[in-house]
Design a protein around this motif. Structure first.
Motif, PDB file in Angstrom:
ATOM      1  N   ASN A  57       0.833  -1.214   0.000  1.00  0.00           N
ATOM      2  CA  ASN A  57       0.000   0.000   0.000  1.00  0.00           C
ATOM      3  C   ASN A  57       0.866   1.262   0.000  1.00  0.00           C
ATOM      4  O   ASN A  57       0.560   2.241  -0.690  1.00  0.00           O
ATOM      5  CB  ASN A  57      -0.945   0.011   1.202  1.00  0.00           C
ATOM      6  N   HIS A  60       2.306   1.665  -3.404  1.00  0.00           N
ATOM      7  CA  HIS A  60       1.247   2.095  -4.326  1.00  0.00           C
ATOM      8  C   HIS A  60       1.015   3.599  -4.210  1.00  0.00           C
ATOM      9  O   HIS A  60       0.878   4.301  -5.216  1.00  0.00           O
ATOM     10  CB  HIS A  60      -0.042   1.321  -4.034  1.00  0.00           C
ATOM     11  N   GLN A  64       1.689   6.321  -7.137  1.00  0.00           N
ATOM     12  CA  GLN A  64       0.619   7.210  -7.590  1.00  0.00           C
ATOM     13  C   GLN A  64       1.093   8.660  -7.580  1.00  0.00           C
ATOM     14  O   GLN A  64       0.845   9.414  -8.521  1.00  0.00           O
ATOM     15  CB  GLN A  64      -0.590   7.045  -6.671  1.00  0.00           C
TER      16      GLN A  64
END
Length: 163
Positions: A57, A60, A64
């Protein structure tokens, strides 16, 4: 009797091994033992799996953010390409301004030559005016004149290097 004793012993051993085998099968397949084994497996595997999920996470989120940065940079580069016409207009205006400044200098130098013999110049040398001193205004005028001269000398220097 020894044959009977051996067969009796063999029967007892067979029954005993069958019971042990049954008991082992029951113990191995008992639900509470199975749940214990599952609990043990989950306890060993859960923490590393949760840590990996947190790491994924986090990665990620970082990815992003970097994608947004790349999209912003690409947009900025595209808009810079669109600004080429504006830069050309600015360059043309600067060339015109330099040309006009050169014309003004030329006219000024012609006037100075013509004014040397002027009646007005001789007259103005005898007339004195008492004007109030405005230091802040003269500083601004001097600074502006210096900036314009600096820009013009840079432009003339760069145009002489280019031509």
């Amino acid at each position: 009797m020894s044959f009977n004793a051996d067969s009796d012993l063999e029967t007892r051993v067979r029954k005993t091994t069958e019971r042990i085998s049954e008991n082992m099968h029951i113990v191995a397949n008992e639900p509470s033992l199975a749940f214990y084994r599952l609990q043990e497996h989950v306890r060993k595997a859960l923490n590393p799996m949760v840590d990996r999920r947190v790491d994924v996470n986090k990665l990620h989120t970082e990815l992003q953010g970097r994608c947004y940065d790349m999209e912003y940079a690409i947009g900025a580069l595209r808009s810079m390409g669109k600004a080429e016409e504006s830069f050309k207009n600015i360059q043309d205006n600067l060339k015109n301004a330099i040309f006009l400044k050169q014309q003004l200098k030329y006219e000024e130098s012609r006037r100075k030559k013509a004014d040397n013999n002027s009646v007005y110049k001789r007259l103005s040398a005898h007339i004195t005016l008492d004007l109030p001193e405005l230091p802040e205004l003269s500083d601004v005028v001097r600074e502006t004149a210096n900036r314009v001269e600096h820009m013009m000398s840079k432009a003339t220097h760069s145009s002489s290097n280019n031509g």
